[in-house]
Write a protein that holds these residues in place. Structure first.
Motif, PDB file in Angstrom:
ATOM      1  N   MET A   1       0.924  -1.151  -0.136  1.00  0.00           N
ATOM      2  CA  MET A   1       0.034  -0.035   0.218  1.00  0.00           C
ATOM      3  C   MET A   1       0.885   1.188  -0.131  1.00  0.00           C
ATOM      4  N   ARG A   2       0.563   2.264  -0.729  1.00  0.00           N
ATOM      5  CA  ARG A   2       1.292   3.299  -0.946  1.00  0.00           C
ATOM      6  C   ARG A   2       0.347   4.709  -1.060  1.00  0.00           C
ATOM      7  N   GLN A   3       0.351   5.856   0.075  1.00  0.00           N
ATOM      8  CA  GLN A   3      -0.587   6.676  -0.164  1.00  0.00           C
ATOM      9  C   GLN A   3       0.264   7.984  -0.706  1.00  0.00           C
ATOM     10  N   GLU A   4      -0.327   8.740  -1.592  1.00  0.00           N
ATOM     11  CA  GLU A   4       0.330   9.933  -2.025  1.00  0.00           C
ATOM     12  C   GLU A   4      -1.026  10.988  -2.055  1.00  0.00           C
ATOM     13  N   ASN A   5      -0.849  12.033  -1.149  1.00  0.00           N
ATOM     14  CA  ASN A   5      -1.857  13.243  -1.076  1.00  0.00           C
ATOM     15  C   ASN A   5      -3.390  12.110  -0.651  1.00  0.00           C
ATOM     16  N   GLN A   6      -4.193  12.254  -1.652  1.00  0.00           N
ATOM     17  CA  GLN A   6      -5.619  11.861  -1.171  1.00  0.00           C
ATOM     18  C   GLN A   6      -5.607  10.585  -2.334  1.00  0.00           C
ATOM     19  N   SER A   7      -4.593   9.869  -2.683  1.00  0.00           N
ATOM     20  CA  SER A   7      -4.905   8.598  -3.514  1.00  0.00           C
ATOM     21  C   SER A   7      -3.914   7.583  -3.130  1.00  0.00           C
ATOM     22  N   VAL A   8      -4.512   6.395  -2.807  1.00  0.00           N
ATOM     23  CA  VAL A   8      -3.968   5.256  -2.257  1.00  0.00           C
ATOM     24  C   VAL A   8      -3.785   4.059  -3.393  1.00  0.00           C
ATOM     25  N   LEU A   9      -2.613   3.558  -3.648  1.00  0.00           N
ATOM     26  CA  LEU A   9      -2.509   2.491  -4.666  1.00  0.00           C
ATOM     27  C   LEU A   9      -2.128   1.143  -3.449  1.00  0.00           C
ATOM     28  N   LEU A  10      -2.983   0.440  -3.958  1.00  0.00           N
ATOM     29  CA  LEU A  10      -2.890  -1.171  -3.322  1.00  0.00           C
ATOM     30  C   LEU A  10      -2.515  -1.896  -4.286  1.00  0.00           C
ATOM     31  N   VAL A  11      -1.493  -2.858  -4.221  1.00  0.00           N
ATOM     32  CA  VAL A  11      -0.600  -3.780  -4.991  1.00  0.00           C
ATOM     33  C   VAL A  11      -0.764  -5.038  -3.951  1.00  0.00           C
ATOM     34  N   GLY A  12      -1.364  -6.046  -4.607  1.00  0.00           N
ATOM     35  CA  GLY A  12      -1.401  -7.222  -4.005  1.00  0.00           C
ATOM     36  C   GLY A  12      -1.667  -8.721  -4.897  1.00  0.00           C
ATOM     37  N   VAL A  13      -1.687  -9.658  -4.284  1.00  0.00           N
ATOM     38  CA  VAL A  13      -2.025 -11.034  -5.157  1.00  0.00           C
ATOM     39  C   VAL A  13      -3.337 -11.722  -4.377  1.00  0.00           C
ATOM     40  N   ALA A  14      -4.125 -12.206  -5.434  1.00  0.00           N
ATOM     41  CA  ALA A  14      -5.387 -12.724  -4.790  1.00  0.00           C
ATOM     42  C   ALA A  14      -5.314 -14.029  -5.547  1.00  0.00           C
ATOM     43  N   GLN A  15      -6.638 -15.038  -5.209  1.00  0.00           N
ATOM     44  CA  GLN A  15      -6.566 -16.484  -5.448  1.00  0.00           C
ATOM     45  C   GLN A  15      -7.118 -16.438  -6.823  1.00  0.00           C
ATOM     46  N   SER A  16      -7.837 -15.160  -7.249  1.00  0.00           N
ATOM     47  CA  SER A  16      -8.538 -15.345  -8.526  1.00  0.00           C
ATOM     48  C   SER A  16      -8.894 -13.784  -8.882  1.00  0.00           C
ATOM     49  N   GLN A  17      -9.265 -13.764 -10.314  1.00  0.00           N
ATOM     50  CA  GLN A  17      -9.561 -12.416 -10.600  1.00  0.00           C
ATOM     51  C   GLN A  17     -11.221 -12.250 -10.069  1.00  0.00           C
ATOM     52  N   GLU A  18     -11.909 -13.060  -9.640  1.00  0.00           N
ATOM     53  CA  GLU A  18     -13.232 -13.205  -9.185  1.00  0.00           C
ATOM     54  C   GLU A  18     -12.958 -12.251  -7.620  1.00  0.00           C
ATOM     55  N   ARG A  19     -11.882 -12.636  -6.897  1.00  0.00           N
ATOM     56  CA  ARG A  19     -11.558 -12.126  -5.541  1.00  0.00           C
ATOM     57  C   ARG A  19     -11.308 -10.566  -5.756  1.00  0.00           C
ATOM     58  N   VAL A  20     -10.657 -10.181  -6.823  1.00  0.00           N
ATOM     59  CA  VAL A  20     -10.249  -8.973  -7.128  1.00  0.00           C
ATOM     60  C   VAL A  20     -11.497  -8.280  -7.369  1.00  0.00           C
ATOM     61  N   SER A  21     -12.407  -8.643  -7.843  1.00  0.00           N
ATOM     62  CA  SER A  21     -13.590  -7.978  -8.502  1.00  0.00           C
ATOM     63  C   SER A  21     -14.409  -8.062  -7.192  1.00  0.00           C
ATOM     64  N   ASP A  22     -14.554  -8.669  -6.106  1.00  0.00           N
ATOM     65  CA  ASP A  22     -15.139  -8.788  -4.996  1.00  0.00           C
ATOM     66  C   ASP A  22     -14.576  -7.553  -4.472  1.00  0.00           C
ATOM     67  N   LEU A  23     -13.160  -7.435  -4.141  1.00  0.00           N
ATOM     68  CA  LEU A  23     -12.609  -6.356  -3.411  1.00  0.00           C
ATOM     69  C   LEU A  23     -12.897  -4.917  -4.219  1.00  0.00           C
ATOM     70  N   LEU A  24     -13.019  -4.973  -5.443  1.00  0.00           N
ATOM     71  CA  LEU A  24     -13.490  -3.706  -6.040  1.00  0.00           C
ATOM     72  C   LEU A  24     -14.973  -3.093  -5.668  1.00  0.00           C
ATOM     73  N   ARG A  25     -15.851  -4.321  -5.639  1.00  0.00           N
ATOM     74  CA  ARG A  25     -17.055  -3.884  -5.133  1.00  0.00           C
ATOM     75  C   ARG A  25     -17.271  -3.377  -3.865  1.00  0.00           C
ATOM     76  N   ASN A  26     -16.456  -4.259  -2.969  1.00  0.00           N
ATOM     77  CA  ASN A  26     -16.700  -3.948  -1.721  1.00  0.00           C
ATOM     78  C   ASN A  26     -16.289  -2.431  -1.248  1.00  0.00           C
ATOM     79  N   LEU A  27     -14.791  -2.119  -2.218  1.00  0.00           N
ATOM     80  CA  LEU A  27     -14.325  -0.815  -1.790  1.00  0.00           C
ATOM     81  C   LEU A  27     -15.389   0.268  -2.323  1.00  0.00           C
TER      82      LEU A  27
END
Length: 88
Positions: A1-27
């Motif tokens: 995780m890296r923050q610049e002003n009001q922007s946060v960049l999240l870099v990670g590893v997920a079990q599947s693309q569906e899990r990434v999609s779930d994360l996007l929806r939750n956010l």
């Protein structure tokens, strides 16, 4: 995780693309602090679990913006009802 002003960049590893999609929806739907999630990149890869065992994973990068939630009045600090004097 890296923050610049009001922007946060999240870099990670997920079990599947569906899990990434779930994360996007939750956010997007469940966070008063993180708004406007944007998928920057998702790449399919293999990860070593143990010895020769490998598992397919999804490396991802998501950018979100920080926002303070709107201030709601606290339960005990509400204004008195019209006509109430506060005397007992």
């Amino acid at each position: 995780m890296r923050q610049e002003n009001q922007s946060v960049l999240l870099v990670g590893v997920a079990q599947s693309q569906e899990r990434v999609s779930d994360l996007l929806r939750n956010l997007a739907n469940n966070s008063p602090w993180l708004v406007r999630p944007d998928l920057v990149e998702i790449v399919s890869a293999r990860s070593s679990v143990s010895g020769r065992d490998q598992r397919r994973v999804s490396n991802f990068t998501i950018r979100v913006s920080l926002q303070r939630p709107s201030a709601a009045p606290a339960a005990g600090s509400a204004a008195p009802a019209p006509g109430a004097t506060g005397k007992v």
